[in-house]
Design a protein around this motif. Sequence first.
Motif, short mmCIF file in Angstrom:
data_model
loop_
_atom_site.label_atom_id
_atom_site.label_comp_id
_atom_site.label_asym_id
_atom_site.label_seq_id
_atom_site.Cartn_x
_atom_site.Cartn_y
_atom_site.Cartn_z
N ILE A 164 -10.31 -22.38 -23.75
CA ILE A 164 -10.34 -20.97 -23.34
C ILE A 164 -10.74 -20.10 -24.52
O ILE A 164 -11.60 -19.22 -24.40
CB ILE A 164 -8.98 -20.54 -22.76
N ALA A 165 -10.15 -20.34 -25.67
CA ALA A 165 -10.47 -19.56 -26.87
C ALA A 165 -11.93 -19.74 -27.26
O ALA A 165 -12.62 -18.78 -27.60
CB ALA A 165 -9.55 -19.96 -28.02
N ALA A 195 -18.05 -13.51 -26.13
CA ALA A 195 -18.03 -12.30 -26.97
C ALA A 195 -19.26 -12.25 -27.87
O ALA A 195 -19.87 -11.19 -28.02
CB ALA A 195 -16.75 -12.27 -27.81
N LEU A 236 -15.18 -16.87 -17.70
CA LEU A 236 -15.45 -17.75 -18.83
C LEU A 236 -16.16 -19.04 -18.42
O LEU A 236 -16.58 -19.81 -19.28
CB LEU A 236 -14.15 -18.09 -19.56
N PRO A 281 -10.40 -14.53 -14.54
CA PRO A 281 -10.77 -14.75 -15.93
C PRO A 281 -11.36 -16.14 -16.18
O PRO A 281 -12.24 -16.30 -17.01
CB PRO A 281 -9.48 -14.56 -16.72
N TYR A 282 -10.89 -17.15 -15.48
CA TYR A 282 -11.44 -18.49 -15.66
C TYR A 282 -12.88 -18.53 -15.18
O TYR A 282 -13.74 -19.15 -15.80
CB TYR A 282 -10.61 -19.52 -14.89
N TYR A 329 -14.13 -17.89 -24.76
CA TYR A 329 -14.02 -16.44 -24.98
C TYR A 329 -14.86 -16.00 -26.18
O TYR A 329 -15.60 -15.02 -26.10
CB TYR A 329 -12.55 -16.06 -25.21
N ARG A 330 -14.78 -16.75 -27.27
CA ARG A 330 -15.56 -16.40 -28.46
C ARG A 330 -17.06 -16.50 -28.19
O ARG A 330 -17.83 -15.66 -28.64
CB ARG A 330 -15.16 -17.29 -29.63
#
Length: 57
Positions: free
Chosen positions: A23-24, A31, A12, A8-9, A27-28
């Motif tokens: 991280i948030a 997305a 991203l 996952p890292y 992710y945004r």
Amino acid sequence: MSIPRDDPYRVLGLPHGATRDRIASAYRALARALYPDTNPDQPPPSNSPASSTPTPA
């Protein structure tokens, strides 16, 4: 766009020591970049249900 699914890292584009806020944010941003309504000319990803569903004969 090919997305690696193993880490996952890596998906991203972050180091493993990234903060929760970073991280948030990443992710945004990812997305938003992949959201079909903001990219109408981009074809759906190859792993989408629409592309993997067989066409009825």
